[in-house]
Motif scaffolding. Structure first.
Motif, PDB file in Angstrom:
ATOM      1  N   TYR A 196      -7.020   9.209   4.942  1.00  0.00           N
ATOM      2  CA  TYR A 196      -7.185   8.030   4.115  1.00  0.00           C
ATOM      3  C   TYR A 196      -7.707   6.833   4.913  1.00  0.00           C
ATOM      4  O   TYR A 196      -8.458   6.007   4.393  1.00  0.00           O
ATOM      5  CB  TYR A 196      -5.859   7.689   3.431  1.00  0.00           C
ATOM      6  CG  TYR A 196      -5.918   6.332   2.841  1.00  0.00           C
ATOM      7  CD1 TYR A 196      -6.682   6.111   1.707  1.00  0.00           C
ATOM      8  CD2 TYR A 196      -5.308   5.261   3.467  1.00  0.00           C
ATOM      9  CE1 TYR A 196      -6.823   4.849   1.202  1.00  0.00           C
ATOM     10  CE2 TYR A 196      -5.444   3.996   2.966  1.00  0.00           C
ATOM     11  CZ  TYR A 196      -6.193   3.796   1.836  1.00  0.00           C
ATOM     12  OH  TYR A 196      -6.350   2.539   1.354  1.00  0.00           O
ATOM     13  N   SER A 197      -7.324   6.763   6.195  1.00  0.00           N
ATOM     14  CA  SER A 197      -7.705   5.591   7.001  1.00  0.00           C
ATOM     15  C   SER A 197      -9.218   5.431   7.120  1.00  0.00           C
ATOM     16  O   SER A 197      -9.710   4.386   7.518  1.00  0.00           O
ATOM     17  CB  SER A 197      -7.073   5.681   8.395  1.00  0.00           C
ATOM     18  OG  SER A 197      -7.487   6.872   9.021  1.00  0.00           O
ATOM     19  N   GLN A 245      -0.891   1.867  -4.095  1.00  0.00           N
ATOM     20  CA  GLN A 245      -2.095   2.377  -3.452  1.00  0.00           C
ATOM     21  C   GLN A 245      -2.461   3.699  -4.106  1.00  0.00           C
ATOM     22  O   GLN A 245      -1.611   4.418  -4.647  1.00  0.00           O
ATOM     23  CB  GLN A 245      -1.871   2.526  -1.946  1.00  0.00           C
ATOM     24  CG  GLN A 245      -2.946   3.258  -1.186  1.00  0.00           C
ATOM     25  CD  GLN A 245      -4.316   2.599  -1.293  1.00  0.00           C
ATOM     26  OE1 GLN A 245      -4.688   2.025  -2.318  1.00  0.00           O
ATOM     27  NE2 GLN A 245      -5.102   2.699  -0.253  1.00  0.00           N
ATOM     28  N   THR A 256       2.338   4.784  -1.058  1.00  0.00           N
ATOM     29  CA  THR A 256       1.817   6.036  -1.610  1.00  0.00           C
ATOM     30  C   THR A 256       2.940   6.972  -2.062  1.00  0.00           C
ATOM     31  O   THR A 256       2.687   7.983  -2.700  1.00  0.00           O
ATOM     32  CB  THR A 256       0.938   6.775  -0.588  1.00  0.00           C
ATOM     33  OG1 THR A 256       1.670   6.896   0.628  1.00  0.00           O
ATOM     34  CG2 THR A 256      -0.351   6.004  -0.313  1.00  0.00           C
ATOM     35  N   ASP A 287       0.548   2.867   3.651  1.00  0.00           N
ATOM     36  CA  ASP A 287      -0.593   2.837   4.557  1.00  0.00           C
ATOM     37  C   ASP A 287      -0.578   1.590   5.430  1.00  0.00           C
ATOM     38  O   ASP A 287      -0.212   0.511   4.988  1.00  0.00           O
ATOM     39  CB  ASP A 287      -1.901   2.843   3.755  1.00  0.00           C
ATOM     40  CG  ASP A 287      -2.148   4.186   3.096  1.00  0.00           C
ATOM     41  OD1 ASP A 287      -1.681   5.202   3.654  1.00  0.00           O
ATOM     42  OD2 ASP A 287      -2.793   4.222   2.034  1.00  0.00           O
ATOM     43  N   ALA A 307      -0.314   5.772   8.662  1.00  0.00           N
ATOM     44  CA  ALA A 307       0.688   5.404   7.666  1.00  0.00           C
ATOM     45  C   ALA A 307       2.055   5.456   8.329  1.00  0.00           C
ATOM     46  O   ALA A 307       2.173   5.856   9.483  1.00  0.00           O
ATOM     47  CB  ALA A 307       0.629   6.381   6.499  1.00  0.00           C
ATOM     48  N   TRP A 316       0.834  -1.205   0.000  1.00  0.00           N
ATOM     49  CA  TRP A 316       0.000   0.000   0.000  1.00  0.00           C
ATOM     50  C   TRP A 316       0.872   1.260   0.000  1.00  0.00           C
ATOM     51  O   TRP A 316       0.733   2.128   0.848  1.00  0.00           O
ATOM     52  CB  TRP A 316      -0.975  -0.017   1.177  1.00  0.00           C
ATOM     53  CG  TRP A 316      -1.802  -1.244   1.190  1.00  0.00           C
ATOM     54  CD1 TRP A 316      -1.629  -2.343   1.966  1.00  0.00           C
ATOM     55  CD2 TRP A 316      -2.931  -1.534   0.339  1.00  0.00           C
ATOM     56  NE1 TRP A 316      -2.584  -3.287   1.654  1.00  0.00           N
ATOM     57  CE2 TRP A 316      -3.387  -2.814   0.671  1.00  0.00           C
ATOM     58  CE3 TRP A 316      -3.591  -0.808  -0.671  1.00  0.00           C
ATOM     59  CZ2 TRP A 316      -4.465  -3.406   0.033  1.00  0.00           C
ATOM     60  CZ3 TRP A 316      -4.667  -1.409  -1.293  1.00  0.00           C
ATOM     61  CH2 TRP A 316      -5.090  -2.695  -0.931  1.00  0.00           C
TER      62      TRP A 316
END
Lengths: 248, 311
Positions: free
Chosen positions: B235-236, A175, A141, A156, A161, A139
């Motif tokens: 984002y979570s 991601q 980014t 993430d 994160a 994931w």
């Protein structure tokens, strides 16, 4: 440096799915390069643009998966390897087959999609890393190379994160937010037709067997309330949720 | 022997861990051992010992997939387990893949239910962006992850023993910085009620109302991809194909249009409620209850009505 993307061909999420003999029948579906793999391809192209070297795309899948490889070539990848195999193969076995190609190519890093839009599996990237004995960052980014030996990446977790430094070679999975994939241009598409696409037939025994697939569309109640009087509508909704659905 | 890998928040077992124990019990393939991996594992392992007779505690520091896979593998070797069960969080769906490869095991990912039949395990799961339900079968050894909210949490079953587990720490990934907070308690994927806001809310500030409704209902807050892309929410909280998949009893979508990417994350919710001013929005096609109206007027009224009910 050499950068490698592993991709798959999947049905477009908007396509209609049919079941034939207990199996998903994709004959009428529009097939595309998996969106999450598109991010992986784009990132590999950007890394090559920045650091030089070569870019390679690899797919394991049926004959038609060649279209997805051509899309990646049209975006700007240098050459392609297609492991041709029909039918369902679980991600662990996929990783085993793909690891042989990756080992032979010896790239600085491998990028693949975070989740497959057909089998909904997230395992391919990490299983491939295990097969190679490499670290994995899932994931992802953001990624930045630190010389030829390390990369700094942001990825993430379930909550939040983190930023990690990872030793290369390593596997990364994509991601949303990683990049904005480019569209293949017409000259790109023309050029892609002449680029090398090596085919290697493989056979594999899947460790997981799919017995039956079905589409059970949940029947929804579709009870709509006019919201012109918001207070009355809200009370009616809360009443229905409390008394009829019994969920609040 | 079945090994259950127990997720925790550094203080308590997560609900998903208790669900994983239930799954292991359902398989009824002999004794169960547990392993707690990470930081502060002793305390969590003591709690876990109320559920399983033997709990290994592997103190390995902050999460990396490599460390979790290594620790789980060490527990597999020590216990002789041929089946490993874990909750299907995003992190565990990374390290279980490494573990399955190392065990040369079949990996049954994100399963809804599972049962043993001799030396085989059968399971069901969703595929094709949550649109298809499929039945799968794998022979032992098997690594299985259980989708959150699909199994009742386990009840305590006595008092077990805690044993420390030595793990050779792999190198390769160094954690430099953690961003965002580790949430305590019920997470978005585990919540029984989820309230999600979409782009139609118009601003980050409008999420104050979403949060208030969520608080009133004891719900988790979700967001659509457009909202996250706009930077209104972290984002979570994203629900969807590239975010989290949720399957609560009640899913409330406020000013959400209902794009395919979003549906992939929520279309299996038991009840779906939609509020949208566009009666033609795709979300209404998959909604049980809906209000066609302006969210800025409906949301405050909903908060009031919900508060009244709770009083």
């Amino acid at each position: 440096m050499k950068f490698l993307a592993v991709v798959r061909q999947v049905p477009d999420g908007e396509s209609r799915l049919r079941i034939e003999g207990g199996r998903v029948d994709l004959s009428g579906a529009t097939m595309i390069l998996d969106q999450m793999d598109e991010w992986a391809v784009e990132e590999v192209i950007r890394l090559q643009e920045k650091h030089g070297g070569e870019s390679v795309v690899v797919a394991l899948g049926p004959e038609r998966a060649e279209e997805a490889l051509r899309t990646a070539l049209a975006m700007g990848i240098d050459r392609a390897v297609h492991l041709v195999a029909e039918g369902y193969i679980d991600p662990i076995t996929q990783a085993e087959l793909l690891a042989e190609v990756v080992r032979a190519e010896a790239p600085a890093l491998v990028f693949t999609g975070g989740q497959q839009a057909d089998w909904d599996a997230q395992a391919l990237g990490p299983a491939l890393a295990e097969a190679l004995g490499w670290p994995v960052v899932s994931w992802t980014t953001q990624i930045e190379l630190e010389g030829e030996t390390h990369a700094k990446a942001k990825h993430d977790l379930d909550e939040g994160a983190e930023v990690v430094r990872v030793a290369l070679p390593a596997v990364f999975t994509s991601q949303q937010g990683l990049n904005e994939p480019r569209y293949p241009t017409l000259p790109g598409i023309m050029k892609a037709k002449r680029k090398e696409l090596k085919k290697l037939p493989v056979t594999a025994q899947s460790r997981v067997e799919i017995l039956e697939q079905s589409i059970q569309e949940r029947t929804r109640l579709n009870k709509l309330i006019d919201g012109k009087d918001p207070v009355a509508a809200a009370h009616e909704l809360v009443r229905l949720l409390h008394e009829e659905a019994k969920v609040i | 022997m079945i090994l259950v890998v127990l997720e925790h928040d550094g203080a308590r077992l997560r609900k998903g861990a208790l669900e994983a124990i239930s799954r292991a019990r359902q398989l009824a393939m002999g004794p169960i051992a547990g392993v707690v991996i990470g930081e502060n594992t002793q305390a969590v392992a003591q709690e876990a010992a109320q559920y399983v007779p033997v709990v290994y505690a592997a103190e390995v520091g902050p999460y990396t997939a490599e460390k979790w896979a290594e620790a789980a593998y060490a527990a597999v070797e020590k216990s002789g387990a041929r089946v490993v069960v874990a909750t299907a969080s995003r992190q565990s769906r990374t390290w279980t893949a490494r573990l399955a490869y190392r065990m040369k095991a079949g990996l049954l990912e994100d399963t809804l239910e599972s049962r043993a039949e001799g030396e085989q395990i059968l399971a069901t799961r969703y595929s094709f962006l949550n649109r298809v339900t499929e039945r799968q079968r794998a022979s032992l050894p098997v690594v299985l992850t259980a989708k959150p909210n699909t199994t009742p949490p386990a009840e305590p079953a006595g008092s077990g023993a805690v044993e420390p587990l030595e793990v050779r720490l792999p190198t390769g990934v160094e954690v430099l910085e953690r961003l965002g907070e580790q949430r305590k308690g019920v997470s978005l994927t585990e919540a029984a009620v989820v309230v999600t806001g979409g782009r139609g809310l118009g601003s980050a500030e409008a999420f104050a109302g979403v949060e208030e409704l969520a608080r009133t209902l004891g719900a988790a807050v979700g967001a659509t991809r457009a909202v996250v892309d706009a930077g209104w929410r972290p984002y979570s909280e994203q629900v969807g194909q590239t975010g989290k998949t949720v399957q609560p009893n009640l899913y409330i979508a406020l000013a959400v249009s209902g794009a395919v990417q979003h549906q992939a994350g929520m279309n299996k919710s038991r009840y779906v409620v939609a509020v949208n001013k566009d009666a033609e929005a795709p979300i209404f096609k998959i909604a049980d209850y809906g209000i066609v109206g302006d969210v800025h007027q409906v949301l405050p009224a909903l908060i009031e009505a919900a508060k009244k009910l709770k009083d």
